[in-house]
Design an enzyme around this catalytic site. Structure first.
Site, PDB file in Angstrom:
ATOM      1  N   LYS A   1     -42.538  45.735   9.643  1.00 17.62           N
ATOM      2  CA  LYS A   1     -42.358  44.279   9.658  1.00 17.62           C
ATOM      3  C   LYS A   1     -41.754  43.834  10.999  1.00 17.62           C
ATOM      4  CE  LYS A   1     -42.251  44.096   4.667  1.00 17.62           C
ATOM      5  NZ  LYS A   1     -41.517  44.071   3.396  1.00 17.62           N
TER       6      LYS A   1
ATOM      7  N   ASP B   1     -41.172  35.690   1.197  1.00 14.68           N
ATOM      8  CA  ASP B   1     -41.835  36.552   0.215  1.00 14.68           C
ATOM      9  C   ASP B   1     -42.433  35.721  -0.928  1.00 14.68           C
ATOM     10  OD1 ASP B   1     -41.736  39.367   0.684  1.00 14.68           O
ATOM     11  OD2 ASP B   1     -39.569  39.388   0.315  1.00 14.68           O
TER      12      ASP B   1
ATOM     13  N   GLN C   1     -35.529  43.568   1.575  1.00 16.67           N
ATOM     14  CA  GLN C   1     -36.473  44.608   1.168  1.00 16.67           C
ATOM     15  C   GLN C   1     -36.102  45.134  -0.218  1.00 16.67           C
ATOM     16  OE1 GLN C   1     -39.239  45.348   2.857  1.00 16.67           O
ATOM     17  NE2 GLN C   1     -39.869  46.903   1.409  1.00 16.67           N
TER      18      GLN C   1
HETATM   19  N1  GUN Z   1     -40.858  46.018  -1.532  1.00 17.61           N
HETATM   20  C1  GUN Z   1     -42.158  46.338  -1.748  1.00 17.61           C
HETATM   21  N2  GUN Z   1     -42.952  45.299  -1.445  1.00 17.61           N
HETATM   22  C2  GUN Z   1     -42.154  44.299  -1.031  1.00 17.61           C
HETATM   23  C3  GUN Z   1     -42.393  42.977  -0.573  1.00 17.61           C
HETATM   24  O1  GUN Z   1     -43.524  42.487  -0.513  1.00 17.61           O
HETATM   25  N3  GUN Z   1     -41.284  42.268  -0.221  1.00 17.61           N
HETATM   26  C4  GUN Z   1     -40.035  42.771  -0.328  1.00 17.61           C
HETATM   27  N4  GUN Z   1     -39.023  41.988   0.019  1.00 17.61           N
HETATM   28  N5  GUN Z   1     -39.781  43.984  -0.750  1.00 17.61           N
HETATM   29  C5  GUN Z   1     -40.832  44.751  -1.094  1.00 17.61           C
END
Ligand code: GUN
Length: 285
Positions: free
Chosen positions: A53, A120, A97
């Site tokens: 990211k 998200d 996350q």
């Molecule tokens: N963990 C696995 N996929 C995601 C996601 O799309 N966003 C976040 N914040 N955590 C994750």
């Protein structure tokens, strides 16, 4: 033999679009979008995602701010950090996350993120927006799947769409996005009876189960579009999706590989959401 849907190519196109718009935003308005990425503990998979990211932020010209907290961080400490980021004008998007360590209530943290910075689209306000089709942010993984389906030129309206999996992150919002495009949507899950028969009716099949090789050839209609959201680590260390790729690809018209399908799209859509957030917070949309 199915055509491969190239997630790397489609995601590169999305990121290029974001990069072009970001250059314009910086040049014309002096605004550089900023994404704060919060990671708690040292889960290796989460570390890989967070690094990807941050790398994508650099590629498209954003600022990224990493907050790596120890595994024994308390809920109060994390909520305090999120509150600080909520008030920081350099931060347009906040991403914590998941999964978070067990002492922290994930919902409490998600609910603390300001809805306008919730890139998200996990906050109940944004989930509600998705239900009524009035999107602020599209949830990243389902939005990426829609881009992949669209890249094949497949018409969704009127088609039988089957989503396997009912998670808040993927299955439920996925079903909503397909429904808003007038697909006839069925959501299957672990208690579904005759799952194979239902899947066999699907013109568009989205697998988000979390079980390696769950979708077998006999569950797939000839000519179906098959999207594999799964990301399973086998004992030999190899990554593998939810779909038995080798055999299903003989029947499908289009299929996504793992890796290189949905995975790169999720991050590209996160970049798009962060750009949208930066524009909205500066009164530009
Ligand atoms: N963990 C696995 N996929 C995601 C996601 O799309 N966003 C976040 N914040 N955590 C994750």
């Amino acid at each position: 033999m199915a055509n491969l849907i190239d997630g790397k190519k489609v995601s590169a196109d999305v990121k290029q679009r974001v990069k072009n718009e970001t250059e314009k935003l910086i040049a014309e308005k002096g605004i550089t979008p900023g994404l704060a990425v919060v990671i708690v503990g040292d889960d290796p998979a989460s570390r890989v995602y967070v690094n990807s990211k941050k790398k994508a932020c650099t590629e498209v010209g954003f600022n990224s701010y990493e907050y790596a907290l120890p595994g024994d961080t308390t809920q109060e400490e994390l909520v305090e950090l999120v509150n600080k980021l909520n008030e920081d004008p350099k931060v347009n998007g906040i991403l914590c996350q998941l999964p978070l360590p067990s002492q922290i209530d994930e919902n409490a943290v998600i609910n603390t993120i300001k809805a306008e910075k919730d890139v998200d689209a996990f906050h109940p306000f944004n989930v509600g927006k998705i239900m009524i089709g009035e999107y602020a942010f599209l949830p990243c993984t389902p939005a990426g799947v829609m881009e992949l389906i669209d890249s094949t030129g497949t018409e969704i309206s009127g088609k039988n769409c089957v989503v396997i999996g009912r998670s808040n992150i993927v299955g439920k919002p996925m079903a909503m996005l397909l429904l808003h495009r007038s697909g006839t949507v069925t959501i299957c899950h672990s208690k579904t009876q005759n799952l194979g028969e239902i899947c066999k009716n699907a013109d568009i099949l989205v697998a988000a189960v979390g079980k390696a090789n769950f979708v077998t050839e006999d569950m797939v209609k000839e000519g179906a579009v098959v999207i594999d959201v799964g990301m399973n680590r086998l004992e030999n260390g190899k990554l593998c999706g939810d779909v038995d790729f080798q055999n299903v690809s003989r029947k499908a018209s289009y299929i996504t590989p793992v890796p290189g399908g949905v995975g790169p799209m999720t991050i590209a859509m996160l970049m798009q959401n962060t750009l949208t957030a930066a524009k909205a917070q500066n009164g530009l949309i």
